[in-house]
Design a protein around this motif. Structure first.
Motif, mmCIF file in Angstrom:
data_model
loop_
_atom_site.group_PDB
_atom_site.id
_atom_site.type_symbol
_atom_site.label_atom_id
_atom_site.label_comp_id
_atom_site.label_asym_id
_atom_site.label_seq_id
_atom_site.Cartn_x
_atom_site.Cartn_y
_atom_site.Cartn_z
ATOM 1 N N GLU A 61 38.326 -56.584 34.611
ATOM 2 C CA GLU A 61 38.689 -56.953 35.985
ATOM 3 C C GLU A 61 37.433 -57.130 36.836
ATOM 4 N N THR A 62 37.533 -58.005 37.833
ATOM 5 C CA THR A 62 36.425 -58.240 38.761
ATOM 6 C C THR A 62 36.709 -57.518 40.068
ATOM 7 N N TYR A 63 35.710 -56.816 40.567
ATOM 8 C CA TYR A 63 35.814 -56.066 41.818
ATOM 9 C C TYR A 63 34.662 -56.473 42.729
ATOM 10 N N VAL A 64 34.892 -56.397 44.025
ATOM 11 C CA VAL A 64 33.832 -56.678 44.991
ATOM 12 C C VAL A 64 33.140 -55.356 45.316
ATOM 13 N N LEU A 65 31.921 -55.194 44.817
ATOM 14 C CA LEU A 65 31.117 -54.029 45.185
ATOM 15 C C LEU A 65 30.627 -54.261 46.603
ATOM 16 N N GLU A 66 30.717 -53.234 47.430
ATOM 17 C CA GLU A 66 30.248 -53.351 48.813
ATOM 18 C C GLU A 66 29.385 -52.147 49.163
ATOM 19 N N TRP A 67 28.339 -52.398 49.923
ATOM 20 C CA TRP A 67 27.433 -51.341 50.345
ATOM 21 C C TRP A 67 26.785 -51.723 51.660
ATOM 22 N N GLN A 68 26.189 -50.732 52.291
ATOM 23 C CA GLN A 68 25.426 -50.940 53.523
ATOM 24 C C GLN A 68 24.031 -50.402 53.307
ATOM 25 N N GLY A 69 23.052 -51.123 53.806
ATOM 26 C CA GLY A 69 21.665 -50.658 53.750
ATOM 27 C C GLY A 69 21.025 -50.936 52.413
ATOM 28 N N LEU A 93 22.967 -48.448 28.929
ATOM 29 C CA LEU A 93 22.421 -49.714 28.455
ATOM 30 C C LEU A 93 23.487 -50.800 28.418
ATOM 31 N N VAL A 94 24.680 -50.495 28.924
ATOM 32 C CA VAL A 94 25.801 -51.415 28.858
ATOM 33 C C VAL A 94 25.577 -52.643 29.724
ATOM 34 N N ASP A 95 25.227 -52.478 30.979
ATOM 35 C CA ASP A 95 25.161 -53.635 31.861
ATOM 36 C C ASP A 95 24.164 -53.424 32.984
ATOM 37 N N PRO A 111 32.612 -54.696 32.173
ATOM 38 C CA PRO A 111 32.555 -55.168 30.787
ATOM 39 C C PRO A 111 33.747 -54.652 29.966
ATOM 40 N N ASP A 112 34.244 -55.503 29.071
ATOM 41 C CA ASP A 112 35.368 -55.136 28.197
ATOM 42 C C ASP A 112 34.973 -54.144 27.106
ATOM 43 N N ASP A 113 33.701 -54.152 26.726
ATOM 44 C CA ASP A 113 33.280 -53.422 25.530
ATOM 45 C C ASP A 113 32.641 -52.063 25.801
ATOM 46 N N ILE A 114 32.896 -51.473 26.962
ATOM 47 C CA ILE A 114 32.322 -50.148 27.233
ATOM 48 C C ILE A 114 33.390 -49.080 27.023
ATOM 49 N N PRO A 115 32.975 -47.865 26.691
ATOM 50 C CA PRO A 115 33.958 -46.791 26.505
ATOM 51 C C PRO A 115 34.569 -46.366 27.837
ATOM 52 N N SER A 116 35.800 -45.947 27.800
ATOM 53 C CA SER A 116 36.429 -45.386 29.000
ATOM 54 C C SER A 116 35.675 -44.132 29.392
ATOM 55 N N GLY A 117 35.647 -43.856 30.680
ATOM 56 C CA GLY A 117 34.959 -42.661 31.138
ATOM 57 C C GLY A 117 34.600 -42.738 32.600
ATOM 58 N N GLY A 124 20.427 -51.156 43.967
ATOM 59 C CA GLY A 124 19.113 -50.952 44.570
ATOM 60 C C GLY A 124 18.745 -49.489 44.432
ATOM 61 N N ASN A 125 18.576 -48.805 45.553
ATOM 62 C CA ASN A 125 18.275 -47.374 45.511
ATOM 63 C C ASN A 125 19.471 -46.535 45.975
ATOM 64 N N ILE A 126 20.653 -47.139 45.994
ATOM 65 C CA ILE A 126 21.875 -46.447 46.438
ATOM 66 C C ILE A 126 22.716 -46.107 45.220
ATOM 67 N N ASN A 127 23.158 -44.869 45.114
ATOM 68 C CA ASN A 127 24.065 -44.470 44.046
ATOM 69 C C ASN A 127 25.465 -44.308 44.614
ATOM 70 N N SER A 128 26.425 -44.959 43.948
ATOM 71 C CA SER A 128 27.822 -44.804 44.357
ATOM 72 C C SER A 128 28.322 -43.465 43.836
ATOM 73 N N PRO A 129 29.434 -42.972 44.383
ATOM 74 C CA PRO A 129 30.083 -41.812 43.773
ATOM 75 C C PRO A 129 30.669 -42.235 42.423
ATOM 76 N N TYR A 130 31.021 -41.263 41.609
ATOM 77 C CA TYR A 130 31.593 -41.558 40.292
ATOM 78 C C TYR A 130 33.032 -42.053 40.433
ATOM 79 N N PHE A 131 33.401 -42.953 39.541
ATOM 80 C CA PHE A 131 34.755 -43.502 39.438
ATOM 81 C C PHE A 131 35.070 -43.592 37.950
ATOM 82 N N ASN A 132 36.296 -43.895 37.615
ATOM 83 C CA ASN A 132 36.711 -43.982 36.216
ATOM 84 C C ASN A 132 36.892 -45.421 35.791
ATOM 85 N N ILE A 133 36.601 -45.672 34.528
ATOM 86 C CA ILE A 133 36.876 -46.974 33.919
ATOM 87 C C ILE A 133 37.792 -46.745 32.735
ATOM 88 N N LYS A 134 38.890 -47.535 32.691
ATOM 89 C CA LYS A 134 39.845 -47.444 31.578
ATOM 90 C C LYS A 134 40.159 -48.829 31.090
#
Length: 134
Positions: A61-69, A93-95, A111-117, A124-134
């Motif tokens: 699926e495609t999602y719009v990543l959004e950030w400020q700064g 090393l996935v993407d 990506p379709d070929d990454i493990p769920s988790g 850039g220098n901003i880290n998002s909070p953790y989310f799940n991929i299934k």
């Protein structure tokens, strides 16, 4: 041979003067400008708007990543796998996406070929909070 009283004062003054120059150098370096005029790069902080953390995103699926700064100019986006961090690997090393202009958003396809988790983005220098991929 004993030093005269004025020699002690001269030595103390010299030590004080050297300490003053070192202190000014350290303070100017810490503030981002070295005495020779070189300006150290400044990193701007920011935050992610999406993902906010805790979401479940679907592979393919495609999602719009959004950030400020964040840093001005080109940035990179890394998809980080939390499971790899315990092994000392901070970036999956996935993407990786390089050379993006920092516009505050990017259409990203999971990506379709990454493990769920549990994952997060480094934008850039901003880290998002953790989310799940299934």
């Amino acid at each position: 041979m004993k030093l005269k009283k004025h020699h002690h004062r001269l030595i103390a003054f010299f030590i004080l003067l050297v300490g003053l120059f070192i202190g000014v150098y350290i303070i100017r370096s810490f503030l981002g400008t070295k005495p020779n005029g070189y300006v150290l790069p400044q990193f701007e902080t920011g935050k992610t708007i999406f993902p906010r953390g805790g979401e479940t995103l679907k592979k393919g699926e495609t999602y719009v990543l959004e950030w400020q700064g964040g840093p001005k100019g080109d940035i990179a986006i890394f998809l980080q796998n939390q499971a790899m961090e315990k092994d000392g690997v901070s970036v999956s090393l996935v993407d990786r996406v390089y050379g993006l202009n920092n516009t505050g958003s990017y259409n990203y396809t999971i990506p379709d070929d990454i493990p769920s988790g549990s994952y997060r983005f480094q934008i850039g220098n901003i880290n998002s909070p953790y989310f799940n991929i299934k």
